[in-house]
Motif scaffolding. Structure first.
Motif, mmCIF file in Angstrom:
data_model
loop_
_atom_site.group_PDB
_atom_site.id
_atom_site.type_symbol
_atom_site.label_atom_id
_atom_site.label_comp_id
_atom_site.label_asym_id
_atom_site.label_seq_id
_atom_site.Cartn_x
_atom_site.Cartn_y
_atom_site.Cartn_z
ATOM 1 N N ILE A 214 8.350 -3.720 -4.703
ATOM 2 C CA ILE A 214 8.371 -2.875 -3.504
ATOM 3 C C ILE A 214 8.550 -1.419 -3.915
ATOM 4 O O ILE A 214 9.409 -1.098 -4.740
ATOM 5 N N CYS B 99 0.158 2.591 -4.402
ATOM 6 C CA CYS B 99 0.520 1.209 -4.063
ATOM 7 C C CYS B 99 -0.701 0.294 -4.098
ATOM 8 O O CYS B 99 -0.625 -0.834 -4.600
ATOM 9 N N THR C 191 3.852 -3.365 -2.711
ATOM 10 C CA THR C 191 4.101 -3.380 -1.275
ATOM 11 C C THR C 191 4.937 -2.153 -0.933
ATOM 12 O O THR C 191 5.868 -1.805 -1.654
ATOM 13 N N THR D 222 -3.327 2.055 6.428
ATOM 14 C CA THR D 222 -3.279 0.595 6.423
ATOM 15 C C THR D 222 -4.461 -0.009 7.160
ATOM 16 O O THR D 222 -4.978 -1.048 6.762
ATOM 17 N N LYS E 216 -0.549 -2.833 1.320
ATOM 18 C CA LYS E 216 0.416 -3.860 1.704
ATOM 19 C C LYS E 216 1.689 -3.155 2.167
ATOM 20 O O LYS E 216 2.234 -2.330 1.447
ATOM 21 N N ILE E 217 2.127 -3.496 3.380
ATOM 22 C CA ILE E 217 3.358 -2.910 3.903
ATOM 23 C C ILE E 217 4.356 -4.008 4.237
ATOM 24 O O ILE E 217 3.976 -5.128 4.560
ATOM 25 N N SER E 218 5.612 -3.682 4.146
ATOM 26 C CA SER E 218 6.688 -4.636 4.365
ATOM 27 C C SER E 218 7.160 -4.586 5.815
ATOM 28 O O SER E 218 7.311 -3.515 6.387
ATOM 29 N N PHE F 209 3.509 -8.623 4.629
ATOM 30 C CA PHE F 209 2.764 -7.386 4.448
ATOM 31 C C PHE F 209 1.418 -7.516 5.136
ATOM 32 O O PHE F 209 0.955 -8.611 5.438
ATOM 33 N N ASP G 82 -2.577 -6.538 4.881
ATOM 34 C CA ASP G 82 -3.680 -6.053 4.062
ATOM 35 C C ASP G 82 -4.973 -6.369 4.795
ATOM 36 O O ASP G 82 -4.961 -6.700 5.981
ATOM 37 N N TRP H 152 -1.764 -10.099 8.402
ATOM 38 C CA TRP H 152 -0.363 -10.280 8.024
ATOM 39 C C TRP H 152 -0.212 -11.544 7.205
ATOM 40 O O TRP H 152 -0.693 -12.595 7.581
ATOM 41 N N LEU I 188 4.598 -12.561 1.649
ATOM 42 C CA LEU I 188 4.450 -12.129 0.255
ATOM 43 C C LEU I 188 4.482 -13.311 -0.706
ATOM 44 O O LEU I 188 3.782 -13.329 -1.695
#
Length: 151
Positions: free
Chosen positions: A2, A103, A109, A121, A127-129, A138, A140, A144, A147
């Motif tokens: 992360i 990233c 992430t 995004t 990829k986001i948390s 995450f 992408d 959703w 992980l």
């Protein structure tokens, strides 16, 4: 791994509770978090008192450190920015495009609390948390995902 954006670290050090700072607090004990040079600069520049600056610097120094820039990330960031502009999107801070691109390139992430990452995004596989029942999710290009499902 992360990468935590300065938007979250600043709230964390200022004691401003958000779901992102709560997630960061949980991650610090068992999820690998890295610190980037540009994020470190953004976080440390805001401390008014030397003691707070030194405490934060010492805390953040314990995290694995990565340089975010470099030629490949610089060129790819410019290309990503241009693609967003062609799509009619202007990101307010280029540093956010650089962080997002880093990233993407490194497969990291991102945990953030900054609306500038939202259009990135939606156009790139960043990829986001997010919090979800103590699991790391995450977003992408496939939507959703948990992980743990990507290993």
């Amino acid at each position: 791994m992360i990468l935590v954006d300065s938007s979250v670290w600043i709230d964390y050090f200022n004691g401003n509770p958000t779901w992102q700072t709560d997630l960061l607090d949980n991650y610090l004990s068992d999820v690998p978090i890295i610190m980037g040079d540009l994020i470190l600069t953004e976080v440390l520049q805001g401390f008014k008192y030397d003691k707070d600056f030194e405490t934060a610097k010492s805390f953040l120094n314990a995290l694995p450190f990565r340089e975010i820039g470099g030629y490949n990330v610089a060129v790819q960031s410019a290309e990503n920015y241009r693609k967003l502009r062609k799509a009619g999107i202007t990101v307010r801070k280029m540093i956010d495009v650089i962080i997002a691109t880093f990233c993407i390139v490194e497969g990291l992430t991102l945990l953030h609390d900054d609306r500038d990452f939202d259009p990135i995004t939606s156009h790139f596989p960043l990829k986001i948390s997010i919090p979800q029942h103590n699991h790391l999710f995450f977003y992408d290009s496939d939507g959703w995902r948990n992980l743990q499902q990507t290993s």
